[in-house]
Design a protein around this motif. Structure first.
Motif, PDB file in Angstrom:
ATOM      1  N   THR A  46       7.669  41.784  18.856  1.00  0.00           N
ATOM      2  CA  THR A  46       8.872  41.200  18.276  1.00  0.00           C
ATOM      3  C   THR A  46       8.523  40.046  17.352  1.00  0.00           C
ATOM      4  OG1 THR A  46       9.190  39.605  20.081  1.00  0.00           O
ATOM      5  CG2 THR A  46      10.166  41.794  20.356  1.00  0.00           C
ATOM      6  N   ASP A  99      11.200  37.187  15.606  1.00  0.00           N
ATOM      7  CA  ASP A  99      12.616  36.806  15.560  1.00  0.00           C
ATOM      8  C   ASP A  99      13.434  37.888  16.279  1.00  0.00           C
ATOM      9  OD1 ASP A  99      12.136  34.417  14.173  1.00  0.00           O
ATOM     10  OD2 ASP A  99      11.991  35.517  12.289  1.00  0.00           O
ATOM     11  N   ASN A 100      14.447  38.453  15.617  1.00  0.00           N
ATOM     12  CA  ASN A 100      15.263  39.487  16.270  1.00  0.00           C
ATOM     13  C   ASN A 100      14.873  40.898  15.832  1.00  0.00           C
ATOM     14  OD1 ASN A 100      16.231  39.326  13.652  1.00  0.00           O
ATOM     15  ND2 ASN A 100      18.377  39.694  14.250  1.00  0.00           N
ATOM     16  N   THR A 134      16.728  46.134  14.645  1.00  0.00           N
ATOM     17  CA  THR A 134      17.190  44.813  15.063  1.00  0.00           C
ATOM     18  C   THR A 134      17.596  44.845  16.525  1.00  0.00           C
ATOM     19  OG1 THR A 134      17.995  44.367  12.820  1.00  0.00           O
ATOM     20  CG2 THR A 134      18.859  42.976  14.603  1.00  0.00           C
ATOM     21  N   SER A 150      17.307  37.166  19.407  1.00  0.00           N
ATOM     22  CA  SER A 150      16.176  36.694  18.619  1.00  0.00           C
ATOM     23  C   SER A 150      15.066  36.147  19.509  1.00  0.00           C
ATOM     24  CB  SER A 150      16.619  35.609  17.631  1.00  0.00           C
ATOM     25  OG  SER A 150      17.128  34.486  18.329  1.00  0.00           O
ATOM     26  N   GLN A 151      15.306  36.083  20.822  1.00  0.00           N
ATOM     27  CA  GLN A 151      14.290  35.590  21.746  1.00  0.00           C
ATOM     28  C   GLN A 151      14.109  36.610  22.864  1.00  0.00           C
ATOM     29  OE1 GLN A 151      14.222  31.476  22.916  1.00  0.00           O
ATOM     30  NE2 GLN A 151      15.560  30.875  21.229  1.00  0.00           N
TER      31      GLN A 151
END
Length: 625
Positions: free
Chosen positions: A537, A539-540, A557, A561-562
């Motif tokens: 990963t 970010d997202n 996506t 984001s985590q």
């Protein structure tokens, strides 16, 4: 140790099979998930079979120091420890640590991995093997040795299900279908040869415990059915087809066609590409006889570039190697005296090892190689006992005719490979420029002839073992990309924007590693199901890293984001949303959420691993680490 049943309604969601139907592999129901809180070092375990959460304890080392900030871990089936990576502070080296899954005790293992933080890790091999055949099952019911099988739907079967008078059909079948996991000891008069791996007979010894992990179609049956349809005879496991990792007494050893593969840890490591800084980084050394003798204190990295030797084309001969550094013997690539266990003539090269400590000036570096021949052509070659020493060559012996030591600027030997094997030029293609050996000033290459003492023979091709020795001013510089050779990067040294990731393969016993890819961006978390395509990963975004084609491709996506701690549970990719503290099943095809994310009573996790309940040392105390 505290254990309780969470009351969160979301738990019912993740455990409801209808939510996961046709989208989520039910294999997760046969596992326990371990999570490490990166803020306080707390280790917890969630068992999906009974929805229970156990607090194992705070991860502490022998000095009672709590290990914080752990963002990467991996688990090898059959072991009692989680393998994690810890960096105490910005100035500290990253270390591999074993974390006991029953006590949370942390023990550093192997060499330091340099300053770069490990942000994701996963345990895997270099691929599964095709399996088939017939095994007569031993009725042993000791907890560590009893027959165990887990179906694709997560249903476990053990020896207890196969007691006398077990109900079966008229053909004796108790179960037929797909399974993920089976563990057994064979039974019978002498050793059995009923199983094949990659199409080759695989010798089963009655004294050994075998574990197969993968995807298999099997039939479990009894060979004697009474009139009431109950089992009265011997139990057999018929493996119709499938692919699996094959473990023998918990060990995945090297062996090519045998299907047993070395288990490795793959990891993402942050780094900032840097140059070598010119002549200040040069370690002066002399080549005396066939020894490398540095004239100042130095750090050392050894790399097996390759090996190629066969018995007249009939079979590949194992090659083992060891190193004498300042009078101390080191065997980082397996036992020098065990042909199978220490074999480096395989498809795992290049393989590297970085010595963890600085070495005193004038301490010589010598390399020793040995080739092996079968004791009898009737032997399969799968066991160490099948081999005998054929020839050994050491750089300790001054100017051996069977060894060449080359450094930067030397001519490339014009010697063809024997029996259509690669030539020296093929082996050293990455180290040749304009017909000359092209190395840094800190490197030397050892070329071994382990097949003949007749230098006029065409068999004298000097690529039976090829080893690169790299020196450096300090250990840290050897952990940077290029291992002390010239390298550069975007933004230049010291520019934070130039921090990216690299994918490395780590030996879980020694800490030695080899670099697989230099990556274009900084990634977090790592997962794989085949040791070739890795999911990470940024970010997202979810990316797939293809090590075969050396590419990085955005997949899609994600919901957060985590998303920390990617891990496959069976065939389903799982991630932990660090903000909302939710375990999230995801599509590895586009990153979308499958079913409904769930709370498991864990928070601020930096990393997760899934352990098969059949391997849980809390229930099965015998482990392999």
């Amino acid at each position: 140790m505290k254990r309780f049943l969470p009351t969160t309604a979301a738990l019912a969601i993740i455990m409801t099979a209808t939510v996961f139907a046709n989208s989520i592999d039910p294999y997760y129901q046969t596992t326990a998930m371990f999570g490490i809180n990166r803020e306080n070092g707390l280790l917890k375990k969630y068992c999906f079979d009974d929805n229970s959460l156990t607090t194992i304890g705070t991860i502490k080392d022998a000095q009672n120091q709590t290990l914080l900030g752990i963002d990467a871990s991996a688990y090898i089936t059959g072991h009692s420890n989680i393998i994690a990576f810890h960096k105490a502070d910005d100035d500290a080296d990253t270390r591999m640590v074993y974390i006991n899954t029953q006590t949370a005790k942390a023990t550093p293992v192997g060499a330091a991995l340099g300053k770069g933080k490990i942000t994701g890790a996963v345990a895997s091999t270099n691929g599964t093997a095709s399996v088939a055949g017939l095994v007569n099952l031993n009725p042993n019911n000791s907890p560590s040795n009893e027959f165990t099988m887990i179906t694709v739907n997560g249903v476990p079967y053990t020896r207890d299900n196969l007691h006398q008078d077990a109900q079966i059909n008229e053909e004796g079948t108790f179960y037929e279908g797909e399974v993920h996991f089976t563990k057994f000891k064979p039974k019978g008069n002498g050793n059995q040869n009923g199983m094949t791996v990659n199409g080759t007979t695989y010798e089963l010894a009655n004294a050994n415990l075998y574990t197969l992990v993968g995807s298999m179609n099997v039939r479990l049956y009894n060979d004697n059915v009474n009139g009431a349809g109950k089992a009265m005879g011997k139990w057999w496991l018929q493996i119709n087809s499938g692919t699996a990792f094959v473990l023998e007494n918990g060990n995945m050893q090297e062996g090519g066609s045998t299907g047993k593969a070395p288990m490795s840890i793959y990891a993402l490591q942050d780094y900032t590409p840097e140059g070598t800084g010119g002549t200040d980084d040069t370690v002066d050394f002399n080549i005396t006889g066939d020894k490398v003798i540095p004239t100042e204190s130095y750090a050392l990295k050894v790399t097996v570039i390759g090996a190629a030797i066969s018995a007249g084309g009939s079979y590949d001969m194992p090659v083992t190697t060891k190193f004498n550094v300042g009078g101390q013997i080191h065997q980082p690539f397996g036992s020098y005296d065990l042909a199978v266990t220490g074999n480096v003539n395989d498809d795992q090269n290049p393989r590297s090892y970085i010595f963890p400590d600085m070495i005193a000036a004038n301490s010589s570096v010598t390399t020793i190689g040995k080739s092996w021949l079968k004791k009898s052509n009737s032997k399969s070659g799968k066991k160490n006992s099948h081999w005998k020493k054929y020839m050994s060559v050491s750089s300790e012996n001054s100017d051996s005719q069977q060894l060449m030591v080359l450094r930067d600027g030397d001519d490339v030997p014009d010697i063809p490979g024997f029996e259509n094997q690669n030539s020296i030029e093929d082996f050293l293609s990455d180290y040749i420029e304009d017909g000359k050996i092209s190395l840094t000033a800190n490197q030397a290459i050892f070329l071994f002839e382990l097949g003949t003492t007749n230098m006029n023979s065409s068999a004298a091709d000097f690529q039976d073992l090829v080893v690169l020795v790299t020196l450096a001013k300090d250990v840290e510089s050897l952990t940077e990309p290029g291992g002390g050779s010239e390298s550069g990067g975007p933004g230049g040294p010291g520019d934070p924007s130039s921090v990216v990731s690299r994918l490395i393969k780590v030996n879980h016993l020694t800490g030695g590693y080899s670099q697989l890819m230099t990556l274009e961006r900084k990634y977090d978390s790592l997962a794989t199901s085949d040791s070739m395509n890795f999911y990470a990963t940024a970010d997202n975004k979810l990316y797939v890293i293809d090590t075969v084609n050396q590419t990085e491709t955005e997949v899609g996506t994600m919901a957060s984001s985590q998303m920390q701690g990617l891990e496959f549970a069976g065939t389903t990719l799982m991630g932990f949303q660090n903000v909302s503290d939710l375990l999230t099943p995801m599509s590895h095809s586009n990153g979308s959420t499958l079913g409904t994310a769930a709370s498991l009573g864990m928070t601020d996790l930096g990393t997760i691993v899934f352990m098969p309940l059949a391997s849980d040392p809390a229930d099965k105390p015998v482990s392999y680490d």
